[in-house]
Design a protein around this motif. Sequence first.
Motif, PDB file in Angstrom:
ATOM      1  N   UNK A  74      76.718  51.852  36.694  1.00 20.62           N
ATOM      2  CA  UNK A  74      77.469  51.566  37.920  1.00 20.62           C
ATOM      3  C   UNK A  74      78.445  50.413  37.707  1.00 20.62           C
ATOM      4  N   UNK A  75      78.012  49.351  37.042  1.00 22.00           N
ATOM      5  CA  UNK A  75      78.916  48.226  36.760  1.00 22.00           C
ATOM      6  C   UNK A  75      80.065  48.670  35.873  1.00 22.00           C
ATOM      7  N   UNK A  76      79.752  49.463  34.865  1.00 18.34           N
ATOM      8  CA  UNK A  76      80.779  49.944  33.940  1.00 18.34           C
ATOM      9  C   UNK A  76      81.820  50.780  34.693  1.00 18.34           C
ATOM     10  N   UNK A  77      81.353  51.720  35.484  1.00 18.40           N
ATOM     11  CA  UNK A  77      82.276  52.583  36.231  1.00 18.40           C
ATOM     12  C   UNK A  77      83.051  51.803  37.281  1.00 18.40           C
ATOM     13  N   UNK A  78      82.416  50.827  37.924  1.00 22.30           N
ATOM     14  CA  UNK A  78      83.105  49.994  38.905  1.00 22.30           C
ATOM     15  C   UNK A  78      84.249  49.251  38.224  1.00 22.30           C
TER      16      UNK A  78
END
Length: 150
Positions: A74-78
């Motif tokens: 999620x952090x990566x995609x955000x």
Amino acid sequence: GYGLAGLCALTWAGYSVLSRRLGAVPTEAVALFCLAAAALSALGHLALETPAWPDSGLGWAAVLGLGLGPVGLAFYLWDVGVKRGDIQLLGVASYAAPLLSTLALVAAGQAQPEARLGLAALMIAGGAALAARAGARAPVSRRTGARSLP
């Protein structure tokens, strides 16, 4: 608790703004931030709480799954979305997170499908609709291609 939640929201907003402004920093750096957050969390847990570790392989698998999915991915995609995506669309789409997590809890039998959950879902959808409407009316920057709110 509400004060800490507010501080978390400000931290996340600050992170998002910095990520957008520092677009040259590679998204792979998010892995370092996640590892640092995990290390600090483990130290805080050991220093401030009575340690509680999973007592089964399934518990450790759940911890690993949370780390790789909702936290890591999620952090990566955000970060990718903030740096290269439509920031207004990303903001509107983020309204889905609490709704999807609540639906997952209901599907897993950990929450009851009550009327108040339906009301909360309607409020989330209403907030997303308001944000989408405001974003659709915002002018598009010729330089960045992003919408900016007046």
